[in-house]
Design an enzyme around this catalytic site. Structure first.
Site, mmCIF file in Angstrom:
data_model
loop_
_atom_site.group_PDB
_atom_site.id
_atom_site.type_symbol
_atom_site.label_atom_id
_atom_site.label_comp_id
_atom_site.label_asym_id
_atom_site.label_seq_id
_atom_site.Cartn_x
_atom_site.Cartn_y
_atom_site.Cartn_z
ATOM 1 N N GLU A 28 0.860 -1.183 0.000
ATOM 2 C CA GLU A 28 0.000 0.000 0.000
ATOM 3 C C GLU A 28 0.899 1.237 0.000
ATOM 4 O OE1 GLU A 28 -4.102 0.257 2.142
ATOM 5 O OE2 GLU A 28 -2.615 -0.576 3.506
ATOM 6 N N ASP A 42 -5.013 9.361 9.861
ATOM 7 C CA ASP A 42 -3.648 8.976 10.206
ATOM 8 C C ASP A 42 -3.170 9.592 11.509
ATOM 9 O OD1 ASP A 42 -3.067 7.320 7.940
ATOM 10 O OD2 ASP A 42 -3.076 9.142 6.729
#
Length: 258
Positions: free
Chosen positions: A50, A61
């Protein structure tokens, strides 16, 4: 269901072995490290990769990956540079590649053009956590299909059974199951949501399920494999890159992980 015929993700998930994936941010720690990292991961036992598209306002995140986004943008990483890098190395590596990012930079680039460039560069899947399912069905699915691009969607502890079923029906390649409700790289442990993980294990999915978020060690991977078809390591890997890409240090991390 299977709209992509040449997609590498379709091939790797035909085998029953549990999968291991690594996440890293494009252009981090240096602009050209994307090529070296892809090459190294392809040499290892990693099943697919990824690659995060750096964006200044990523909402899912944690601190580690947010910092990598900031550095990558300062390094000059752009979507076009990323496509050029992946396309350049595709003659040498065949590891499946999934791009992960926010809708904003993809929309600014042009969604149709983005999907076309994914196909040209050899990208296999696209994960946009903030792409609504309704909009995917109505506006964007055709471009995924025309470019052999697997639409990958997320499920979480808050996803009820009916929505899981719909996500599973629309997704391809694999389903990305969040291990919990925290951001990436938090101090939460993947075992903190055992009831949810058991629910994942019991659900009859069409697609393989890969568990991500807060998976840091080999033990975490083995634990995840009890409930899913594989695991994704992100923040823990990105941490090893801080201060500069060192091939031997990175290889050692991967060896310990496997």
């Amino acid at each position: 269901m299977e709209t992509f015929k040449k997609n590498r993700l379709k091939t790797i998930f035909k085998s029953p072995e549990k999968k291991v994936s690594i996440y890293f941010t494009a252009g981090y720690p240096a602009l050209t490290d994307t090529l070296d990292l892809l090459s190294l991961l392809a040499e290892s036992k990693v099943d697919f990769v990824e690659i995060g598209i750096p964006f200044s306002d990523s909402v899912m995140d944690g601190e580690v990956i947010l910092e990598s986004h900031k550095v990558a943008l300062e390094n000059g990483m752009t979507i076009e540079i990323l496509f050029d890098q992946i396309q350049k190395i595709r003659a040498q590596v065949s590891i499946p590649v999934v791009l992960m990012g926010s809708m904003n930079p993809v929309y600014q680039y042009g969604f149709e053009k983005f999907c076309q460039r994914c196909h040209e560069a050899g990208v296999d899947g696209l994960l946009l956590p903030d792409l609504p399912l309704d909009e995917y069905e109505k506006y964007y699915r055709v471009w995924y299909q025309q470019n052999d691009l697997a639409p990958i969607f997320m499920i979480s502890p808050q996803t009820n059974g009916d929505r899981m079923k719909r996500i599973d029906e629309l997704g391809e390649g694999f389903l990305y199951a969040l291990s919990g409700n925290s951001t990436t790289g938090s101090t939460s442990e993947i075992g903190d949501n055992s009831e949810y993980l058991q629910r994942l294990s019991n659900h009859k999915f069409i697609n393989p399920v890969v568990l991500g978020f807060n998976i840091k060690t080999k033990d975490d991977i083995l634990f995840a494999n009890q409930f899913a078809d594989g695991a994704i390591v992100g923040s823990a890997f990105v941490k090893t890159l801080k201060g500069g890409f060192n091939k031997e240090r990175t290889k050692h991390f991967l060896e310990q992980l496997m």
